[in-house]
Design a protein around this motif. Structure first.
Motif, PDB file in Angstrom:
ATOM      1  N   THR A 190       0.682  -1.398  -0.166  1.00 33.01           N
ATOM      2  CA  THR A 190      -0.406  -0.147  -0.115  1.00 33.01           C
ATOM      3  C   THR A 190       1.039   1.588  -0.096  1.00 33.01           C
ATOM      4  O   THR A 190       0.707   1.743  -0.368  1.00 33.01           O
ATOM      5  CB  THR A 190      -1.032  -0.193   1.377  1.00 33.01           C
ATOM      6  N   ARG A 191       2.114   1.441   0.724  1.00 35.29           N
ATOM      7  CA  ARG A 191       2.530   2.518   0.678  1.00 35.29           C
ATOM      8  C   ARG A 191       3.287   2.460  -0.133  1.00 35.29           C
ATOM      9  O   ARG A 191       4.290   3.947  -1.069  1.00 35.29           O
ATOM     10  CB  ARG A 191       3.505   2.341   1.937  1.00 35.29           C
ATOM     11  N   SER A 192       3.855   1.455  -1.168  1.00 41.08           N
ATOM     12  CA  SER A 192       4.644   1.682  -1.813  1.00 41.08           C
ATOM     13  C   SER A 192       3.787   2.575  -3.106  1.00 41.08           C
ATOM     14  O   SER A 192       4.330   3.315  -4.154  1.00 41.08           O
ATOM     15  CB  SER A 192       5.312   0.601  -2.428  1.00 41.08           C
ATOM     16  N   CYS A 193       2.554   1.802  -3.559  1.00 36.40           N
ATOM     17  CA  CYS A 193       1.726   2.052  -4.029  1.00 36.40           C
ATOM     18  C   CYS A 193       1.273   4.021  -4.570  1.00 36.40           C
ATOM     19  O   CYS A 193       0.939   4.337  -5.036  1.00 36.40           O
ATOM     20  CB  CYS A 193       0.530   1.771  -4.309  1.00 36.40           C
ATOM     21  N   GLU A 194       1.375   4.120  -2.783  1.00 38.05           N
ATOM     22  CA  GLU A 194       1.353   5.745  -2.740  1.00 38.05           C
ATOM     23  C   GLU A 194       2.557   5.950  -3.108  1.00 38.05           C
ATOM     24  O   GLU A 194       2.161   7.343  -4.028  1.00 38.05           O
ATOM     25  CB  GLU A 194       1.191   5.860  -1.212  1.00 38.05           C
ATOM     26  N   LEU A 195       3.234   5.943  -2.731  1.00 39.43           N
ATOM     27  CA  LEU A 195       5.114   6.692  -2.705  1.00 39.43           C
ATOM     28  C   LEU A 195       5.295   6.613  -4.644  1.00 39.43           C
ATOM     29  O   LEU A 195       5.755   7.289  -5.229  1.00 39.43           O
ATOM     30  CB  LEU A 195       5.856   5.317  -2.266  1.00 39.43           C
ATOM     31  N   ALA A 196       4.978   5.933  -5.531  1.00 34.87           N
ATOM     32  CA  ALA A 196       4.968   5.516  -6.784  1.00 34.87           C
ATOM     33  C   ALA A 196       3.857   6.768  -7.212  1.00 34.87           C
ATOM     34  O   ALA A 196       4.268   7.015  -8.198  1.00 34.87           O
ATOM     35  CB  ALA A 196       4.925   3.958  -7.388  1.00 34.87           C
ATOM     36  N   GLU A 197       2.985   6.900  -6.874  1.00 35.04           N
ATOM     37  CA  GLU A 197       1.523   7.891  -7.972  1.00 35.04           C
ATOM     38  C   GLU A 197       2.341   8.896  -7.749  1.00 35.04           C
ATOM     39  O   GLU A 197       1.922  10.266  -8.276  1.00 35.04           O
ATOM     40  CB  GLU A 197       0.581   7.783  -6.816  1.00 35.04           C
ATOM     41  N   TYR A 213       5.599   9.703  -6.823  1.00 33.57           N
ATOM     42  CA  TYR A 213       7.367   9.993  -7.214  1.00 33.57           C
ATOM     43  C   TYR A 213       7.690   9.237  -8.606  1.00 33.57           C
ATOM     44  O   TYR A 213       8.888   8.861  -8.767  1.00 33.57           O
ATOM     45  CB  TYR A 213       7.767   9.924  -5.902  1.00 33.57           C
ATOM     46  N   GLY A 214       7.138   8.158  -8.578  1.00 32.94           N
ATOM     47  CA  GLY A 214       7.374   7.908 -10.203  1.00 32.94           C
ATOM     48  C   GLY A 214       7.220   6.056 -10.227  1.00 32.94           C
ATOM     49  O   GLY A 214       7.089   5.500  -8.668  1.00 32.94           O
ATOM     50  N   GLU A 215       7.209   5.161 -11.247  1.00 36.35           N
ATOM     51  CA  GLU A 215       7.232   3.916 -11.105  1.00 36.35           C
ATOM     52  C   GLU A 215       8.443   3.073 -10.649  1.00 36.35           C
ATOM     53  O   GLU A 215       8.094   1.952  -9.621  1.00 36.35           O
ATOM     54  CB  GLU A 215       7.271   3.811 -11.972  1.00 36.35           C
ATOM     55  N   ARG A 216       9.664   3.700  -9.559  1.00 33.29           N
ATOM     56  CA  ARG A 216      10.991   3.212  -9.796  1.00 33.29           C
ATOM     57  C   ARG A 216       9.969   2.978  -8.067  1.00 33.29           C
ATOM     58  O   ARG A 216      10.579   1.843  -7.292  1.00 33.29           O
ATOM     59  CB  ARG A 216      11.896   3.967  -8.924  1.00 33.29           C
ATOM     60  N   PHE A 217       8.910   3.401  -7.208  1.00 33.50           N
ATOM     61  CA  PHE A 217       8.597   2.755  -6.281  1.00 33.50           C
ATOM     62  C   PHE A 217       7.497   1.671  -6.508  1.00 33.50           C
ATOM     63  O   PHE A 217       7.141   1.271  -5.408  1.00 33.50           O
ATOM     64  CB  PHE A 217       7.463   4.091  -5.630  1.00 33.50           C
TER      65      PHE A 217
END
Length: 70
Positions: free
Chosen positions: A38-45, A47-51
């Motif tokens: 969940t947190r990784s997807c939030e960060l990806a939204e 800061y970008g795909e690398r998360f």
């Protein structure tokens, strides 16, 4: 890497990540795979795909697994 321990030791000594948790993979285990995803997807939204979480993490969460050398 050949084991979870290799990844954890490498993270601690390589870039000093999560030494009080036992390394990166133990940090993810402590957080819980679902919360990590969940947190990784939030960060990806933000800061970008690398998360985006790796497929292995998604697969493990679907199976109820955790990172372990067992």
């Amino acid at each position: 890497m050949r084991s979870v321990a290799d990844a954890n030791i490498g993270a601690i000594f390589g870039w000093g990540f999560a030494p009080h948790h036992g390394g990166t993979l133990q940090f993810i285990n402590a957080m819980g795979l679902e919360a990590f995803i969940t947190r990784s997807c939030e960060l990806a939204e933000q800061y970008g795909e690398r998360f985006q979480p790796a497929q292995i993490v998604l697969d493990m969460a679907a199976k109820g697994e955790v990172f372990s050398d067992d």
